[in-house]
Design a protein around this motif. Structure first.
Motif, mmCIF file in Angstrom:
data_model
loop_
_atom_site.group_PDB
_atom_site.id
_atom_site.type_symbol
_atom_site.label_atom_id
_atom_site.label_comp_id
_atom_site.label_asym_id
_atom_site.label_seq_id
_atom_site.Cartn_x
_atom_site.Cartn_y
_atom_site.Cartn_z
ATOM 1 N N LEU A 40 0.919 -1.094 0.108
ATOM 2 C CA LEU A 40 0.073 0.053 -0.008
ATOM 3 C C LEU A 40 0.965 1.275 -0.097
ATOM 4 C CD1 LEU A 40 -2.852 -0.994 2.299
ATOM 5 C CD2 LEU A 40 -2.869 -0.993 -0.150
ATOM 6 N N ARG A 41 2.083 1.006 0.672
ATOM 7 C CA ARG A 41 2.874 2.370 0.745
ATOM 8 C C ARG A 41 3.866 2.383 -0.650
ATOM 9 N NH1 ARG A 41 4.141 4.549 5.659
ATOM 10 N NH2 ARG A 41 3.109 3.764 7.325
ATOM 11 N N PRO A 86 -6.606 -13.106 5.712
ATOM 12 C CA PRO A 86 -7.151 -12.407 4.786
ATOM 13 C C PRO A 86 -6.525 -11.110 4.278
ATOM 14 C CG PRO A 86 -8.061 -11.593 7.043
ATOM 15 C CD PRO A 86 -6.798 -12.901 7.231
ATOM 16 N N PHE A 87 -6.934 -10.540 3.264
ATOM 17 C CA PHE A 87 -6.513 -9.421 2.817
ATOM 18 C C PHE A 87 -7.893 -8.319 2.443
ATOM 19 C CE2 PHE A 87 -4.169 -12.942 0.961
ATOM 20 C CZ PHE A 87 -3.330 -12.771 1.694
ATOM 21 N N ASP A 88 -7.231 -7.060 2.519
ATOM 22 C CA ASP A 88 -8.254 -5.968 2.026
ATOM 23 C C ASP A 88 -8.627 -5.853 0.409
ATOM 24 O OD1 ASP A 88 -9.791 -3.952 1.477
ATOM 25 O OD2 ASP A 88 -8.414 -2.231 2.421
ATOM 26 N N ILE A 89 -9.528 -6.664 0.101
ATOM 27 C CA ILE A 89 -9.908 -6.875 -1.335
ATOM 28 C C ILE A 89 -10.272 -5.633 -2.192
ATOM 29 C CG2 ILE A 89 -10.323 -9.202 -1.109
ATOM 30 C CD1 ILE A 89 -13.358 -8.712 -1.273
ATOM 31 N N ALA A 90 -10.471 -4.684 -1.325
ATOM 32 C CA ALA A 90 -10.821 -3.398 -1.905
ATOM 33 C C ALA A 90 -9.535 -2.549 -2.617
ATOM 34 C CB ALA A 90 -11.550 -2.359 -0.796
ATOM 35 N N THR A 91 -8.298 -2.975 -2.219
ATOM 36 C CA THR A 91 -7.367 -2.435 -2.772
ATOM 37 C C THR A 91 -6.209 -3.478 -3.426
ATOM 38 O OG1 THR A 91 -6.398 -2.244 -0.471
ATOM 39 C CG2 THR A 91 -7.350 -0.324 -1.217
ATOM 40 N N LEU A 92 -6.338 -4.696 -2.959
ATOM 41 C CA LEU A 92 -5.455 -5.609 -3.304
ATOM 42 C C LEU A 92 -6.153 -6.850 -4.214
ATOM 43 C CD1 LEU A 92 -3.373 -6.059 -0.128
ATOM 44 C CD2 LEU A 92 -2.907 -4.772 -2.019
ATOM 45 N N ASP A 93 -5.237 -7.214 -4.917
ATOM 46 C CA ASP A 93 -5.770 -8.482 -5.760
ATOM 47 C C ASP A 93 -4.876 -9.820 -5.086
ATOM 48 O OD1 ASP A 93 -7.859 -7.858 -7.493
ATOM 49 O OD2 ASP A 93 -6.448 -7.453 -8.966
ATOM 50 N N SER A 94 -5.412 -10.803 -5.198
ATOM 51 C CA SER A 94 -4.781 -11.945 -4.644
ATOM 52 C C SER A 94 -5.264 -13.178 -5.250
ATOM 53 C CB SER A 94 -5.075 -12.088 -3.158
ATOM 54 O OG SER A 94 -6.247 -12.827 -2.966
ATOM 55 N N ARG A 95 -4.318 -14.135 -5.297
ATOM 56 C CA ARG A 95 -4.336 -15.359 -6.083
ATOM 57 C C ARG A 95 -3.738 -16.600 -4.909
ATOM 58 N NH1 ARG A 95 -1.251 -15.772 -11.021
ATOM 59 N NH2 ARG A 95 -2.431 -13.846 -11.696
ATOM 60 N N VAL A 96 -4.339 -17.758 -4.851
ATOM 61 C CA VAL A 96 -3.910 -18.780 -4.038
ATOM 62 C C VAL A 96 -2.700 -19.355 -5.057
ATOM 63 C CG1 VAL A 96 -4.105 -21.006 -3.311
ATOM 64 C CG2 VAL A 96 -5.812 -19.494 -2.994
ATOM 65 N N VAL A 133 -0.349 -15.207 -3.451
ATOM 66 C CA VAL A 133 0.356 -13.819 -3.867
ATOM 67 C C VAL A 133 -0.829 -12.711 -4.170
ATOM 68 C CG1 VAL A 133 -0.275 -14.569 -6.415
ATOM 69 C CG2 VAL A 133 1.688 -12.985 -5.912
ATOM 70 N N ILE A 134 -0.065 -11.500 -3.432
ATOM 71 C CA ILE A 134 -1.063 -10.461 -3.219
ATOM 72 C C ILE A 134 -0.159 -9.331 -4.120
ATOM 73 C CG2 ILE A 134 -2.131 -11.083 -1.224
ATOM 74 C CD1 ILE A 134 -0.093 -9.381 0.395
ATOM 75 N N TRP A 135 -1.023 -8.267 -4.420
ATOM 76 C CA TRP A 135 -0.346 -7.082 -5.356
ATOM 77 C C TRP A 135 -1.517 -6.086 -5.229
ATOM 78 C CZ3 TRP A 135 -2.215 -11.362 -7.641
ATOM 79 C CH2 TRP A 135 -3.236 -11.110 -8.650
ATOM 80 N N ASP A 136 -1.128 -4.998 -5.482
ATOM 81 C CA ASP A 136 -1.966 -3.567 -5.782
ATOM 82 C C ASP A 136 -2.457 -3.534 -7.214
ATOM 83 O OD1 ASP A 136 -3.147 -1.270 -6.069
ATOM 84 O OD2 ASP A 136 -1.434 0.066 -5.429
#
Length: 303
Positions: A138-139, A150-160, A280-283
């Motif tokens: 986020l920074r 869990p992740f904030d899906i409002a800002t991050l995409d994720s994939r198992v 894996v998570i990313w903006d």
């Protein structure tokens, strides 16, 4: 102010040591070529070429400048190609966050594949717990993370990208290690359990709590890292739950035992415990082209 035309004119004359041949090489006449050299020398403040009607000779300053001038022209010629390669993700930098256990389960395989298929992408590694990875993305400090939900899906995409069993870790020689079946929650009745921080290690805290919901286990201590939990088990301070990949930590004095799912009776053929997921998570708003190329490789590693 130096111009590329002046640099090219100087290199041509310095290599040909003849204004006529240099002008033909650059497809221009001699007067503008001479003006380029004169302006270049005035800008630099030194004489680069000694010339008369019979010959052209490089000065010491000219020989030194020729080396730098060639380097400048090479940079100009390759800059466009490099920009295009960066734009399509063929080269660049990806800053990757990971946890210690994610490094065991798949980081090595990912780095090897990147080195083979995207050798011009530099991967800069940052070891951080999941919360630190989310904050770093986020920074803008990280491009990608190997983390737990869990992740904030409002800002991050994720994939198992990896799934593995949740196991029990018990000291060698413990009665649970002698049972020839998967362990159920009631097997932990009355036992001291090393659990996880509900803030720093929320995911493993929740997995532990859910599995032991109907057990009468005693939470003796909460830690942040899988490694710490396994070390405490080896020290005889209790038992713990951990992903199967923690076996690769190579800590002696502990035994890993399978678990049944959700407390089912192992005599009824209960399944293994709820799987542990690595994401894996990313903006999703990232503009780093290299990130997309790295993400394209990840499905092949999914397990």
């Amino acid at each position: 102010m130096l111009t590329l035309d002046q640099i090219r004119a100087f290199v041509a004359v310095a290599e040909e040591l003849h204004f006529g041949r240099a002008a033909d090489r650059l497809r221009m006449t001699q007067p503008p070529l001479s003006r380029h050299i004169q302006k270049l020398e005035r800008t630099i403040g030194v004489t680069l070429l000694e010339r008369d009607n019979r010959r052209v000779v490089l000065t010491d300053a000219g020989r030194g400048f020729l080396e730098d001038a060639r380097h400048m022209l090479t940079l100009v010629d390759t800059a466009g190609d490099r920009a295009r390669r960066i734009a399509n993700g063929a080269t660049g930098t990806v800053r990757l966050g990971f946890t210690a256990v994610s490094a065991i389960s798949m980081l090595g395989a990912l780095l090897r594949r990147l080195a083979e298929e995207l050798p011009e992408i530099d991967v800069i590694l940052h070891e951080r717990v999941t919360a630190g990875q989310v904050d770093g993305i986020l920074r803008g400090e990280l491009d990608l993370g190997l983390a737990r939900p869990p992740f904030d899906i409002a800002t991050l995409d994720s994939r198992v990208v990896f799934r593995e069993p949740l196991c029990a870790v018990v000291p060698d020689g413990h009665p649970l290690a002698a049972l020839d079946r998967p362990l159920a929650p009631y097997d932990f009745n009355g036992l001291p359990v090393i659990s996880y921080s509900p803030v720093q290690s929320r995911y493993f805290h929740e997995l532990t709590v859910r599995f032991l919901t109907n057990a009468q286990a005693r939470i003796e201590q909460q830690v942040h890292q899988i490694l710490t939990a396994v070390l405490l088990v080896a020290a005889g301070r209790g038992v713990a739950l951990a992903p199967a990949s923690a076996r690769s930590l190579g800590i002696g004095g502990v035994t890993f035992c399978d678990l049944v799912r959700g407390g089912g009776d192992p005599l009824d053929g209960g399944d293994v415990a709820e799987p542990v997921e690595l994401h894996v998570i990313w903006d999703r708003t990232s503009t780093n082209p290299a990130l997309g190329r790295v993400l394209d490789l990840l499905p092949g590693i999914e397990s």
